[in-house]
Design an enzyme around this catalytic site. Structure first.
Site, PDB file in Angstrom:
ATOM      1  N   PRO A   6      22.933  31.873  12.858  1.00 52.04           N
ATOM      2  CA  PRO A   6      21.740  31.690  13.681  1.00 52.04           C
ATOM      3  C   PRO A   6      20.655  30.845  13.034  1.00 52.04           C
ATOM      4  CG  PRO A   6      21.758  33.890  12.743  1.00 52.04           C
ATOM      5  CD  PRO A   6      23.088  33.271  12.433  1.00 52.04           C
ATOM      6  N   ASN A   7      20.007  30.093  13.889  1.00 49.50           N
ATOM      7  CA  ASN A   7      18.856  29.249  13.575  1.00 49.50           C
ATOM      8  C   ASN A   7      19.202  27.998  12.782  1.00 49.50           C
ATOM      9  OD1 ASN A   7      16.932  30.938  14.920  1.00 49.50           O
ATOM     10  ND2 ASN A   7      17.119  32.347  13.191  1.00 49.50           N
ATOM     11  N   ARG A  14      13.144  23.374  11.402  1.00 49.28           N
ATOM     12  CA  ARG A  14      12.771  24.730  11.007  1.00 49.28           C
ATOM     13  C   ARG A  14      12.457  24.765   9.516  1.00 49.28           C
ATOM     14  NH1 ARG A  14      16.680  29.434   9.472  1.00 49.28           N
ATOM     15  NH2 ARG A  14      15.187  31.117   9.241  1.00 49.28           N
ATOM     16  N   TYR A  19      14.367  24.434   4.087  1.00 45.68           N
ATOM     17  CA  TYR A  19      15.699  24.006   4.506  1.00 45.68           C
ATOM     18  C   TYR A  19      15.889  22.488   4.532  1.00 45.68           C
ATOM     19  CZ  TYR A  19      15.895  28.887   5.855  1.00 45.68           C
ATOM     20  OH  TYR A  19      15.855  30.250   5.832  1.00 45.68           O
ATOM     21  N   ASN A  70      28.046  29.872   6.144  1.00 48.05           N
ATOM     22  CA  ASN A  70      26.625  30.157   6.009  1.00 48.05           C
ATOM     23  C   ASN A  70      26.280  31.037   7.203  1.00 48.05           C
ATOM     24  OD1 ASN A  70      23.873  30.307   5.908  1.00 48.05           O
ATOM     25  ND2 ASN A  70      23.563  28.149   5.427  1.00 48.05           N
ATOM     26  N   ALA A  73      21.012  34.790   8.667  1.00 43.47           N
ATOM     27  CA  ALA A  73      20.461  36.144   8.638  1.00 43.47           C
ATOM     28  C   ALA A  73      21.532  37.228   8.729  1.00 43.47           C
ATOM     29  CB  ALA A  73      19.439  36.320   9.760  1.00 43.47           C
ATOM     30  N   GLU A  94      31.040  31.251   0.385  1.00 43.67           N
ATOM     31  CA  GLU A  94      29.731  31.531   0.990  1.00 43.67           C
ATOM     32  C   GLU A  94      28.754  30.468   0.524  1.00 43.67           C
ATOM     33  OE1 GLU A  94      26.441  35.187   0.965  1.00 43.67           O
ATOM     34  OE2 GLU A  94      28.321  35.403  -0.142  1.00 43.67           O
ATOM     35  N   HIS A  96      24.564  28.921   1.018  1.00 46.24           N
ATOM     36  CA  HIS A  96      23.191  29.074   1.519  1.00 46.24           C
ATOM     37  C   HIS A  96      22.384  27.873   1.042  1.00 46.24           C
ATOM     38  CE1 HIS A  96      23.931  33.155   2.807  1.00 46.24           C
ATOM     39  NE2 HIS A  96      24.556  33.346   1.650  1.00 46.24           N
ATOM     40  N   ARG A 103      14.277  34.483  -2.714  1.00 45.71           N
ATOM     41  CA  ARG A 103      13.322  34.510  -1.610  1.00 45.71           C
ATOM     42  C   ARG A 103      12.483  35.778  -1.705  1.00 45.71           C
ATOM     43  NH1 ARG A 103      15.350  31.520   2.951  1.00 45.71           N
ATOM     44  NH2 ARG A 103      13.420  32.131   3.998  1.00 45.71           N
TER      45      ARG A 103
END
Length: 140
Positions: A6-7, A14, A19, A70, A73, A94, A96, A103
């Site tokens: 998502p996103n 964004r 990002y 990725n 969330a 994985e 990111h 974070r």
């Protein structure tokens, strides 16, 4: 498969300070090109719908396809994602864009994907996808 949650479809718009400014379309082309250079045929997808991502992971499990994931969330709380990743028979890497462990939001510090991954690439921006594809190529 290079799967995105998502996103991530809003990349470039964004929170560019986190990002970057690369759009999802630009990232897709980069992944296809990087994959080609590694002898991989990249099928790049993004969704905001968890069930769709689970269907893709189930397809990858059924077909024996390796995955760069990725999950955004969903990485931090989706037990359905944990189960789907556990079904994969080919390597999972994985990735990111930011480093979730660095974070400020504590919920980002854990991953349901990591237990199933042969490698985790985090905090290298868009270039992390190249690194993830390299990890995947080395693992297959």
């Amino acid at each position: 498969m290079v799967l995105n949650g998502p996103n991530l479809g809003r990349l470039g718009r964004r929170q560019p300070e986190i990002y970057g400014t690369t759009t999802i379309a630009e990232l897709e082309q980069l992944c296809v090109d990087w994959g080609r250079g590694l002898g991989l045929e990249v099928d790049f997808r993004q969704t905001n719908h968890e069930g769709e991502l689970l269907d893709w992971l189930n397809q990858a499990a059924d077909e024996g396809w390796p995955v760069v994931l990725n999950a955004a969330a969903w990485t931090h709380y989706s037990w359905a994602l944990f189960d789907a990743c556990g079904q994969l028979t080919a390597p999972l890497v994985e990735v990111h864009i930011s480093d979730p462990s660095q974070r400020p939001e504590e919920f980002r510090h854990s991953s349901v994907v990591t237990p199933h991954a042969v490698a985790v690439v985090a905090g290298h921006g868009i270039d992390g996808y190249r690194m993830a594809l390299e990890q995947l190529a080395a693992a297959i």
